[in-house]
Design an enzyme around this catalytic site. Sequence first.
Site, PDB file in Angstrom:
ATOM      1  N   ASN A  73       0.845  -1.199   0.000  1.00 22.93           N
ATOM      2  CA  ASN A  73       0.000   0.000   0.000  1.00 22.93           C
ATOM      3  C   ASN A  73       0.881   1.250   0.000  1.00 22.93           C
ATOM      4  OD1 ASN A  73       0.606   0.723   2.835  1.00 22.93           O
ATOM      5  ND2 ASN A  73      -0.434  -1.219   3.247  1.00 22.93           N
ATOM      6  N   LYS A 101       9.203 -16.767 -10.654  1.00 22.52           N
ATOM      7  CA  LYS A 101       8.377 -15.703 -11.217  1.00 22.52           C
ATOM      8  C   LYS A 101       7.218 -16.309 -12.021  1.00 22.52           C
ATOM      9  CE  LYS A 101       8.410 -11.702 -14.183  1.00 22.52           C
ATOM     10  NZ  LYS A 101       9.063 -11.029 -15.272  1.00 22.52           N
ATOM     11  N   PRO A 106      -2.691 -11.671  10.136  1.00 23.28           N
ATOM     12  CA  PRO A 106      -3.002 -11.466  11.554  1.00 23.28           C
ATOM     13  C   PRO A 106      -3.168  -9.972  11.829  1.00 23.28           C
ATOM     14  CG  PRO A 106      -0.670 -11.992  11.245  1.00 23.28           C
ATOM     15  CD  PRO A 106      -1.332 -12.186   9.922  1.00 23.28           C
ATOM     16  N   ILE A 147      -2.175  -7.299  14.100  1.00 21.70           N
ATOM     17  CA  ILE A 147      -1.075  -7.197  15.066  1.00 21.70           C
ATOM     18  C   ILE A 147      -1.492  -6.414  16.305  1.00 21.70           C
ATOM     19  CG2 ILE A 147       1.295  -6.357  15.392  1.00 21.70           C
ATOM     20  CD1 ILE A 147       1.589  -6.909  12.274  1.00 21.70           C
ATOM     21  N   PHE A 163      -3.925   3.344  15.053  1.00 22.47           N
ATOM     22  CA  PHE A 163      -4.205   4.380  14.072  1.00 22.47           C
ATOM     23  C   PHE A 163      -5.244   3.827  13.114  1.00 22.47           C
ATOM     24  CE2 PHE A 163      -1.271   8.095  13.897  1.00 22.47           C
ATOM     25  CZ  PHE A 163      -0.628   7.860  15.095  1.00 22.47           C
TER      26      PHE A 163
HETATM   27  O1  C5P Z   1      -8.368  -2.380  10.733  1.00 17.80           O
HETATM   28  P1  C5P Z   1      -7.506  -1.235  10.365  1.00 17.80           P
HETATM   29  O2  C5P Z   1      -6.408  -1.596   9.412  1.00 17.80           O
HETATM   30  O3  C5P Z   1      -8.225   0.004   9.923  1.00 17.80           O
HETATM   31  O4  C5P Z   1      -6.868  -0.839  11.778  1.00 17.80           O
HETATM   32  C1  C5P Z   1      -5.840   0.064  11.871  1.00 17.80           C
HETATM   33  C2  C5P Z   1      -5.004  -0.222  13.102  1.00 17.80           C
HETATM   34  O5  C5P Z   1      -4.773  -1.610  13.253  1.00 17.80           O
HETATM   35  C3  C5P Z   1      -3.629   0.397  12.999  1.00 17.80           C
HETATM   36  O6  C5P Z   1      -3.192   0.693  14.318  1.00 17.80           O
HETATM   37  C4  C5P Z   1      -2.802  -0.739  12.393  1.00 17.80           C
HETATM   38  O7  C5P Z   1      -1.422  -0.611  12.683  1.00 17.80           O
HETATM   39  C5  C5P Z   1      -3.413  -1.950  13.060  1.00 17.80           C
HETATM   40  N1  C5P Z   1      -3.381  -3.175  12.261  1.00 17.80           N
HETATM   41  C6  C5P Z   1      -2.543  -4.199  12.641  1.00 17.80           C
HETATM   42  N2  C5P Z   1      -2.542  -5.386  11.945  1.00 17.80           N
HETATM   43  C7  C5P Z   1      -3.354  -5.546  10.884  1.00 17.80           C
HETATM   44  C8  C5P Z   1      -4.204  -4.510  10.480  1.00 17.80           C
HETATM   45  C9  C5P Z   1      -4.193  -3.337  11.186  1.00 17.80           C
HETATM   46  O8  C5P Z   1      -1.797  -4.043  13.612  1.00 17.80           O
HETATM   47  N3  C5P Z   1      -3.338  -6.698  10.227  1.00 17.80           N
END
Ligand code: C5P
Length: 408
Positions: free
Chosen positions: A209, A288, A305, A307, A323
């Site tokens: 992204n 590839k 997952p 995190i 965030f």
């Molecule tokens: O669900 P969303 O991506 O909007 O949530 C954002 C928050 O969740 C951020 O703090 C991001 O670092 C954390 N996050 C994470 N692992 C993921 C998806 C989001 O830690 N797989």
Amino acid sequence: MPLAGKRILLGVTGGIAAYKTPALVRLLRAEGADVAVVLSRSAAQFVTATTLQAVSNRPVRTDLFDAAAEAAMGHIELARWADLVLIAPATAHCLMRLAQGAADDLLSTLCLATTSPIAVAPAMNNRMWLHPATVRNVARLRADGVIVLGPASGEQACGEVGPGRMLEPDEIVRAVDGLLTPGPLTGIKAMVTAGPTREPLDPVRYISNHSSGKQGYAMAAALAAAGAQVTLVSGPVSLTPPAGVDVVSVTTACEMLDAVMARIAEQTLFVGVAAVADYRPARAAPQKMKKRSGAVRAVELVENPDIVAAVAATKGKRLVVGFAAETEDTIANARDKLVRKGLDLIAVNDVSDRTIGFEGEHNAVTLVTEDGCEHIARTSKHEIARAITDRIASMLAARGDFEIPSAR
Ligand code: C5P
């Protein structure tokens, strides 16, 4: 005068960046520090003791067995005198010797004898910095509690470009301020995730992204400036890590989860700023994928997952901050995430506003907690990070029973 009354023992070892140390001494002294310089034998090839003596206004020490200097202040006394031992530049050889606990010259002996913090500002050719032997030595030093400032990436004296430049003197001084001036988060260990993750499809393609990592790096810098001991778990970005912050580099979401979980037990605070990819290809092809085979056209995805939620699930008394980027129903969606992921605070921004977010220098967020919302209007990502840090500090202070797992 943030360093008034602070005593800094500056070790200078033999790299070209040693030519910057007179400026470093002047900046430290301008902030009120008392600076005593120890010059290694090879450092004297790059900068003279006479210059450093003039700018520090103290005799420069070079030799462990200098009878006159030892009579004035013995090396053990000098080690006790220092509030901080700062080695800048620290060569690859110096890092190796420190990691091994050498004690065959004045500087190495002082480092073994001191009970004060030791900070090093490495400076060397990028290949030397990336060499497994140096990587091993730096990891050893970090595990021993040595604070590693930088290095920065960029053009090097040898003409190559890469990591290994010594931080500029003003950056080193800012890091020293953070180390020696207690802040609201002194003694707190904090972990920040930042940047995107990359999920490989095959050896050349990945899903990712637009995250630049800027907000996460600003967050790590603001927490460190407030006194926290920060570990930054970073996805692939092209940013220089903030001084004094330990960086763990990862690529995928699964690697990020492993890096976080391996170190989470000792953290008082976790701030998830990373834009973790929600999905990854179920299988990364070992070779590839050929366009003609059609394999690239339909990719099976599996969920990554979460995190921050995994951290919150094991949190105990840890403060967990997330965030979120939303394009609609910003606050309602953030509240929902706060509850669903078990967070204490979430900073949400409206990414439908093109003037903020992702790759830019600015952001505008709303801080959402169980109790309410506070809007921080459009400003620099560094200001946003400072405002969030203030909020975190007051939340931690409000938890009277809060345990600080280990003071620095
Ligand atoms: O669900 P969303 O991506 O909007 O949530 C954002 C928050 O969740 C951020 O703090 C991001 O670092 C954390 N996050 C994470 N692992 C993921 C998806 C989001 O830690 N797989």
